[in-house]
Design an enzyme around this catalytic site. Structure first.
Site, PDB file in Angstrom:
ATOM      1  N   ASP A  11     -12.346 -10.252   9.075  1.00 48.54           N
ATOM      2  CA  ASP A  11     -12.643  -8.960   8.442  1.00 48.54           C
ATOM      3  C   ASP A  11     -11.653  -8.753   7.292  1.00 48.54           C
ATOM      4  O   ASP A  11     -10.602  -9.405   7.236  1.00 48.54           O
ATOM      5  CB  ASP A  11     -12.514  -7.812   9.452  1.00 48.54           C
ATOM      6  CG  ASP A  11     -12.856  -6.453   8.821  1.00 48.54           C
ATOM      7  OD1 ASP A  11     -13.877  -6.372   8.113  1.00 48.54           O
ATOM      8  OD2 ASP A  11     -12.096  -5.487   9.003  1.00 48.54           O
ATOM      9  N   SER A  12     -11.988  -7.814   6.413  1.00 46.40           N
ATOM     10  CA  SER A  12     -11.077  -7.489   5.315  1.00 46.40           C
ATOM     11  C   SER A  12      -9.780  -6.864   5.837  1.00 46.40           C
ATOM     12  O   SER A  12      -8.787  -6.845   5.122  1.00 46.40           O
ATOM     13  CB  SER A  12     -11.767  -6.518   4.364  1.00 46.40           C
ATOM     14  OG  SER A  12     -12.086  -5.334   5.065  1.00 46.40           O
ATOM     15  N   CYS A  74     -17.582  -8.116   9.452  1.00 54.03           N
ATOM     16  CA  CYS A  74     -17.466  -7.203   8.319  1.00 54.03           C
ATOM     17  C   CYS A  74     -18.847  -7.113   7.677  1.00 54.03           C
ATOM     18  O   CYS A  74     -19.427  -8.142   7.308  1.00 54.03           O
ATOM     19  CB  CYS A  74     -16.446  -7.778   7.328  1.00 54.03           C
ATOM     20  SG  CYS A  74     -16.321  -6.873   5.786  1.00 54.03           S
ATOM     21  N   GLU A 161      -7.557   2.330   7.762  1.00 59.47           N
ATOM     22  CA  GLU A 161      -6.476   1.383   7.431  1.00 59.47           C
ATOM     23  C   GLU A 161      -5.109   2.080   7.452  1.00 59.47           C
ATOM     24  O   GLU A 161      -4.088   1.450   7.656  1.00 59.47           O
ATOM     25  CB  GLU A 161      -6.724   0.746   6.055  1.00 59.47           C
ATOM     26  CG  GLU A 161      -7.876  -0.252   6.021  1.00 59.47           C
ATOM     27  CD  GLU A 161      -7.559  -1.596   6.700  1.00 59.47           C
ATOM     28  OE1 GLU A 161      -6.473  -2.141   6.489  1.00 59.47           O
ATOM     29  OE2 GLU A 161      -8.424  -2.093   7.460  1.00 59.47           O
ATOM     30  N   CYS A 195     -20.303  -0.342   9.249  1.00 53.94           N
ATOM     31  CA  CYS A 195     -19.016  -0.856   8.774  1.00 53.94           C
ATOM     32  C   CYS A 195     -18.145  -0.951  10.010  1.00 53.94           C
ATOM     33  O   CYS A 195     -18.078   0.002  10.801  1.00 53.94           O
ATOM     34  CB  CYS A 195     -18.390   0.096   7.755  1.00 53.94           C
ATOM     35  SG  CYS A 195     -16.671  -0.322   7.351  1.00 53.94           S
ATOM     36  N   HIS A 197     -15.124  -0.798  10.523  1.00 51.16           N
ATOM     37  CA  HIS A 197     -14.006   0.136  10.637  1.00 51.16           C
ATOM     38  C   HIS A 197     -14.415   1.455  11.294  1.00 51.16           C
ATOM     39  O   HIS A 197     -13.578   2.148  11.875  1.00 51.16           O
ATOM     40  CB  HIS A 197     -13.457   0.473   9.244  1.00 51.16           C
ATOM     41  CG  HIS A 197     -12.570  -0.564   8.638  1.00 51.16           C
ATOM     42  ND1 HIS A 197     -13.014  -1.819   8.313  1.00 51.16           N
ATOM     43  CD2 HIS A 197     -11.254  -0.532   8.290  1.00 51.16           C
ATOM     44  CE1 HIS A 197     -12.014  -2.509   7.782  1.00 51.16           C
ATOM     45  NE2 HIS A 197     -10.938  -1.749   7.758  1.00 51.16           N
TER      46      HIS A 197
HETATM   47  N1  DGL Z   1     -15.015  -3.552   7.731  1.00 51.41           N
HETATM   48  C1  DGL Z   1     -15.769  -3.806   6.550  1.00 51.41           C
HETATM   49  C2  DGL Z   1     -17.254  -3.616   6.794  1.00 51.41           C
HETATM   50  O1  DGL Z   1     -17.714  -3.746   7.922  1.00 51.41           O
HETATM   51  C3  DGL Z   1     -15.418  -3.117   5.267  1.00 51.41           C
HETATM   52  C4  DGL Z   1     -14.074  -2.649   5.011  1.00 51.41           C
HETATM   53  C5  DGL Z   1     -13.684  -2.757   3.560  1.00 51.41           C
HETATM   54  O2  DGL Z   1     -14.180  -1.997   2.724  1.00 51.41           O
HETATM   55  O3  DGL Z   1     -12.882  -3.638   3.307  1.00 51.41           O
HETATM   56  O4  DGL Z   1     -17.987  -3.368   5.881  1.00 51.41           O
END
Ligand code: DGL
Length: 276
Positions: A11-12, A74, A161, A195, A197
């Site tokens: 993931d990012s 992600c 984050e 997403c 997150h």
């Molecule tokens: N967790 C990522 C997703 O599922 C995105 C987070 C980011 O913007 O880096 O899209």
């Protein structure tokens, strides 16, 4: 140390941990290698080319560290990089390696949640702009079968984050995007947290989503889908090592990653720095 062949989870940043946690619960016997590109997060606001470039680098790093299989935990990377990696990178790198994303399994699960087929997708700007959910839904169910409303939530990833999960700022932005989604389509009966997150904001999300509306988190869906994949792909299953280890890598500060990841995983975690 004995060589292991873990399942790579990418993931990012921290969001993919919401997927890893569920995968480990459903498939506890395997080894896992998590990579968070915290130094370059967020991906959700970046161009197609940049997301592809960063994701491709991360996948190559996980392959180099012994992963035969990588899960893009992600949505942004799944939306913008998965197809090119599968079609262009894999044949060049190693035809036996595999990379899977999170969008297809989520779309497959939709039909069992929505009764009236009015669905809201909450995601990053990148995922929304890619139209990946609408395209995948049309591919699987036929076009016009679902009424899709998408809403980009650009403030939610920075909140997660930065561990701002409950304060007044988080409350304001969670309410704002959910209100806007339901203003666009008050009939929505199912919302996809598109997403990885976003599940960290689940308490606030449930507070503002109208009663009776399903809120879909992807963790258990991706975990079940991976279990099914390994049942069907016995060569891949056999190639994975099974010592029940989890190793965490970050492109940023390992101490900070370890304390955040420990919170997400509900146990003490150690992390290492890696460059990609
Ligand atoms: N967790 C990522 C997703 O599922 C995105 C987070 C980011 O913007 O880096 O899209």
């Amino acid at each position: 140390m004995e060589k292991i062949s873990p399942i790579g989870v990418f993931d990012s940043g921290y969001g993919g941990l919401s997927i890893l946690k569920e995968i480990v619960q459903v498939l506890p016997g395997y080894d896992y290698l998590y990579l968070g590109d915290n130094a370059r997060t967020p991906y959700g606001t970046r161009s197609f080319d940049i997301v592809y470039h960063y994701t491709s680098e991360a996948v190559r790093r996980l392959f180099a560290l012994g992963c035969p299989l990588v899960i893009l935990a992600c949505n942004t990377a799944s939306a913008k990089a998965l197809r090119t990696i599968q079609q262009t990178d894999l044949p060049r790198i190693d035809v036996k390696k595999r990379v899977l994303g999170v969008i297809r399994p989520s779309v497959e699960a939709l039909a069992s949640y929505s009764r009236n087929r009015h669905v809201g997708i909450l995601a990053t700007r990148g995922t929304v702009a890619s139209e990946s959910y609408s395209l995948e839904i049309a591919k699987l169910y036929g076009s016009g079968e679902f009424y899709i409303t998408q809403k980009a939530c650009p403030m939610w990833v920075p909140l997660v984050e930065n561990n701002e999960l409950a304060g007044a700022g988080a409350e304001y932005f969670v309410k704002k995007y959910i209100d806007e989604l339901f203003q666009s389509d008050p009939l929505i009966d199912t919302v996809v947290l598109g997403c990885t997150h976003y599940p960290l904001l689940r308490e606030l999300i449930h507070r503002y989503v109208p009663q009776g509306v399903n809120v879909i988190e992807q963790g258990h869906i991706v975990a079940d889908s991976l279990k099914d994949y390994l049942n069907r792909h016995t060569d891949m299953e056999a190639a994975l090592s099974k010592q029940q280890t989890i190793r965490y890598l970050t492109t940023e500060q390992p101490d900070l990653f370890a304390s955040m990841a420990g919170m997400f995983m509900g146990k003490k975690v150690e992390a290492e720095h890696t460059s990609i």
